[in-house]
Design a protein around this motif. Sequence first.
Motif, PDB file in Angstrom:
ATOM      1  N   ARG A 118       0.826  -1.213   0.000  1.00 17.29           N
ATOM      2  CA  ARG A 118       0.000   0.000   0.000  1.00 17.29           C
ATOM      3  C   ARG A 118       0.857   1.258   0.000  1.00 17.29           C
ATOM      4  N   ALA A 119       0.393   2.252  -0.721  1.00 21.38           N
ATOM      5  CA  ALA A 119       1.115   3.526  -0.781  1.00 21.38           C
ATOM      6  C   ALA A 119       1.173   4.175   0.597  1.00 21.38           C
ATOM      7  N   SER A 120       0.047   4.109   1.330  1.00 18.47           N
ATOM      8  CA  SER A 120       0.001   4.712   2.663  1.00 18.47           C
ATOM      9  C   SER A 120       0.763   3.860   3.678  1.00 18.47           C
ATOM     10  N   GLY A 121       0.855   2.566   3.374  1.00 18.48           N
ATOM     11  CA  GLY A 121       1.670   1.685   4.213  1.00 18.48           C
ATOM     12  C   GLY A 121       0.990   1.223   5.478  1.00 18.48           C
ATOM     13  N   CYS A 122       0.885   2.087   6.488  1.00 17.55           N
ATOM     14  CA  CYS A 122       0.436   1.674   7.813  1.00 17.55           C
ATOM     15  C   CYS A 122      -1.031   1.260   7.829  1.00 17.55           C
ATOM     16  N   LEU A 123      -1.295   0.071   8.346  1.00 23.44           N
ATOM     17  CA  LEU A 123      -2.665  -0.434   8.489  1.00 23.44           C
ATOM     18  C   LEU A 123      -3.241  -0.071   9.848  1.00 23.44           C
ATOM     19  N   ILE A 124      -2.464  -0.331  10.901  1.00 27.60           N
ATOM     20  CA  ILE A 124      -2.929  -0.146  12.277  1.00 27.60           C
ATOM     21  C   ILE A 124      -1.774   0.332  13.145  1.00 27.60           C
ATOM     22  N   THR A 125      -2.077   1.269  14.046  1.00 29.97           N
ATOM     23  CA  THR A 125      -1.166   1.601  15.142  1.00 29.97           C
ATOM     24  C   THR A 125      -1.788   1.049  16.414  1.00 29.97           C
ATOM     25  N   LEU A 126      -1.116   0.113  17.064  1.00 32.73           N
ATOM     26  CA  LEU A 126      -1.705  -0.583  18.202  1.00 32.73           C
ATOM     27  C   LEU A 126      -1.902   0.352  19.391  1.00 32.73           C
ATOM     28  N   ASP A 127      -3.052   0.203  20.049  1.00 37.51           N
ATOM     29  CA  ASP A 127      -3.427   1.058  21.169  1.00 37.51           C
ATOM     30  C   ASP A 127      -3.698   0.177  22.382  1.00 37.51           C
ATOM     31  N   GLN A 128      -2.890   0.339  23.429  1.00 42.27           N
ATOM     32  CA  GLN A 128      -3.037  -0.500  24.617  1.00 42.27           C
ATOM     33  C   GLN A 128      -4.398  -0.332  25.291  1.00 42.27           C
ATOM     34  N   HIS A 129      -5.071   0.811  25.060  1.00 43.29           N
ATOM     35  CA  HIS A 129      -6.367   1.075  25.677  1.00 43.29           C
ATOM     36  C   HIS A 129      -7.540   0.711  24.759  1.00 43.29           C
ATOM     37  N   ASN A 130      -7.245   0.175  23.591  1.00 40.69           N
ATOM     38  CA  ASN A 130      -8.294  -0.192  22.628  1.00 40.69           C
ATOM     39  C   ASN A 130      -9.259   0.953  22.337  1.00 40.69           C
ATOM     40  N   GLY A 131      -8.707   2.172  22.274  1.00 38.71           N
ATOM     41  CA  GLY A 131      -9.512   3.332  21.897  1.00 38.71           C
ATOM     42  C   GLY A 131     -10.412   3.870  22.986  1.00 38.71           C
ATOM     43  N   LYS A 132     -10.257   3.396  24.223  1.00 35.53           N
ATOM     44  CA  LYS A 132     -11.168   3.804  25.295  1.00 35.53           C
ATOM     45  C   LYS A 132     -10.718   5.056  26.041  1.00 35.53           C
ATOM     46  N   LYS A 133      -9.543   5.582  25.671  1.00 34.55           N
ATOM     47  CA  LYS A 133      -9.078   6.820  26.294  1.00 34.55           C
ATOM     48  C   LYS A 133      -9.020   7.922  25.242  1.00 34.55           C
ATOM     49  N   SER A 134      -9.200   9.125  25.697  1.00 35.61           N
ATOM     50  CA  SER A 134      -9.193  10.277  24.805  1.00 35.61           C
ATOM     51  C   SER A 134      -7.834  10.440  24.137  1.00 35.61           C
ATOM     52  N   GLN A 135      -7.849  10.951  22.915  1.00 33.50           N
ATOM     53  CA  GLN A 135      -6.606  11.212  22.199  1.00 33.50           C
ATOM     54  C   GLN A 135      -5.763  12.263  22.920  1.00 33.50           C
ATOM     55  N   ALA A 136      -6.374  13.009  23.835  1.00 29.58           N
ATOM     56  CA  ALA A 136      -5.625  14.013  24.586  1.00 29.58           C
ATOM     57  C   ALA A 136      -4.703  13.375  25.618  1.00 29.58           C
ATOM     58  N   VAL A 137      -5.001  12.132  25.998  1.00 27.34           N
ATOM     59  CA  VAL A 137      -4.174  11.433  26.969  1.00 27.34           C
ATOM     60  C   VAL A 137      -2.863  11.035  26.308  1.00 27.34           C
ATOM     61  N   GLU A 138      -1.765  11.266  27.007  1.00 22.16           N
ATOM     62  CA  GLU A 138      -0.440  11.056  26.420  1.00 22.16           C
ATOM     63  C   GLU A 138      -0.210   9.623  25.973  1.00 22.16           C
ATOM     64  N   SER A 139      -0.742   8.653  26.726  1.00 19.28           N
ATOM     65  CA  SER A 139      -0.504   7.248  26.406  1.00 19.28           C
ATOM     66  C   SER A 139      -1.467   6.700  25.362  1.00 19.28           C
ATOM     67  N   ALA A 140      -2.407   7.512  24.894  1.00 15.72           N
ATOM     68  CA  ALA A 140      -3.359   7.041  23.883  1.00 15.72           C
ATOM     69  C   ALA A 140      -2.621   6.691  22.600  1.00 15.72           C
ATOM     70  N   ASN A 141      -3.056   5.611  21.987  1.00 13.06           N
ATOM     71  CA  ASN A 141      -2.503   5.157  20.714  1.00 13.06           C
ATOM     72  C   ASN A 141      -1.044   4.722  20.817  1.00 13.06           C
ATOM     73  N   THR A 142      -0.651   4.282  22.012  1.00 16.63           N
ATOM     74  CA  THR A 142       0.670   3.688  22.190  1.00 16.63           C
ATOM     75  C   THR A 142       0.493   2.250  22.652  1.00 16.63           C
ATOM     76  N   ALA A 143       1.442   1.409  22.308  1.00 16.56           N
ATOM     77  CA  ALA A 143       1.357   0.001  22.689  1.00 16.56           C
ATOM     78  C   ALA A 143       1.886  -0.223  24.104  1.00 16.56           C
ATOM     79  N   HIS A 144       2.874   0.593  24.513  1.00 16.36           N
ATOM     80  CA  HIS A 144       3.483   0.487  25.839  1.00 16.36           C
ATOM     81  C   HIS A 144       3.747   1.877  26.395  1.00 16.36           C
ATOM     82  N   ASN A 145       4.058   1.923  27.683  1.00 19.85           N
ATOM     83  CA  ASN A 145       4.407   3.194  28.322  1.00 19.85           C
ATOM     84  C   ASN A 145       5.927   3.370  28.403  1.00 19.85           C
ATOM     85  N   GLY A 146       6.607   2.839  27.444  1.00 14.39           N
ATOM     86  CA  GLY A 146       8.053   2.931  27.349  1.00 14.39           C
ATOM     87  C   GLY A 146       8.463   2.510  25.956  1.00 14.39           C
TER      88      GLY A 146
END
Length: 330
Positions: free
Chosen positions: A152-180
Amino acid sequence: MLGFLSARQAGLEDPLCLRRAESTRRDHRDVHKYSVETVQWYPHDTGMFTSSSFDKTLKVWDTNTLQTADVFTFEETVYSHHMSPVATKHCLVAVGTRGPKVQLCDLKSGSCSHILQGHRQEILAVSWSPRYDYILATASADSRVKLWDVRRASGCLITLDQHNGKKSQAVESANTAHNGKVNGLCFTSDGLHLLTVGTDNRMRLWNSSNGENTLVNYGKVYNDSRKGLKFTVSCGCSSEFVFVPYGSTIAVYTVYSGEQITMLKGHYKSVDCCVFQSNFQELYSGSRDCNILAWVPSLYEPVPDDDETTTKSQLNPAFEDAWSSSDEEG
């Protein structure tokens, strides 16, 4: 319980192994200049293997001559590389470096075909799916894990989110797989799930189709590595296990329940990598103590008898035959 016999040093009794080890000593003209981070056989032919190093190179080796057939040079330190174990329509090697871009090198053309952009920091681990030719997982120091379809030209399919989308994007850990930093990746043998480890001392199991965090709790998984951590899963066992370097030991967990089964002790210094050999059901581990150990499964385990004074043997669950015929089921 998953039992293992005492570990042995791997390959030392093999004259061929000794001869080849001698032929790639430090004064060999093609040897890497700095730490070698990843070595992998070409998946479809043992006449070739690849190695990558902190010396900013990926080398393709001819097994018979132990000479380099090709060399890829990068601008940054190389942390990890991986070739697809199932691909038949491409010969791409995914390479993770200190830069934020994932590099794809084509063994057929001998050049870097294209790059994948989306991470913000160094790429510490890369792994192709064992199920789909073009699906690649990457882990970065930016706390993110991404799944890509390299067609695919865009490449990325999914960015894994440890919270499964249940936290606001304003939260720093949102859309991250780990806290490190995320420095380890490993698909299960069927490719349906992906395991990740991070410097937050956590291991997570993800559905590789939709990116969902399955929330399996493995407890604290000690991880102080500043580079890629090579861990592995079993294949061909009645239950699937994951083997994770844990200081100078190796922690063994059941993949889907998160239960810690045992700790394998035999190394004297930190373990950096583990590889599982499914044909012989053996685990190989490499450590900073300069030893490679082979861990051989124990087929039978001692089980206390009813009077608690004698023991009898019970087949290790890892080697039970899970197959049954329709007649038996009926």
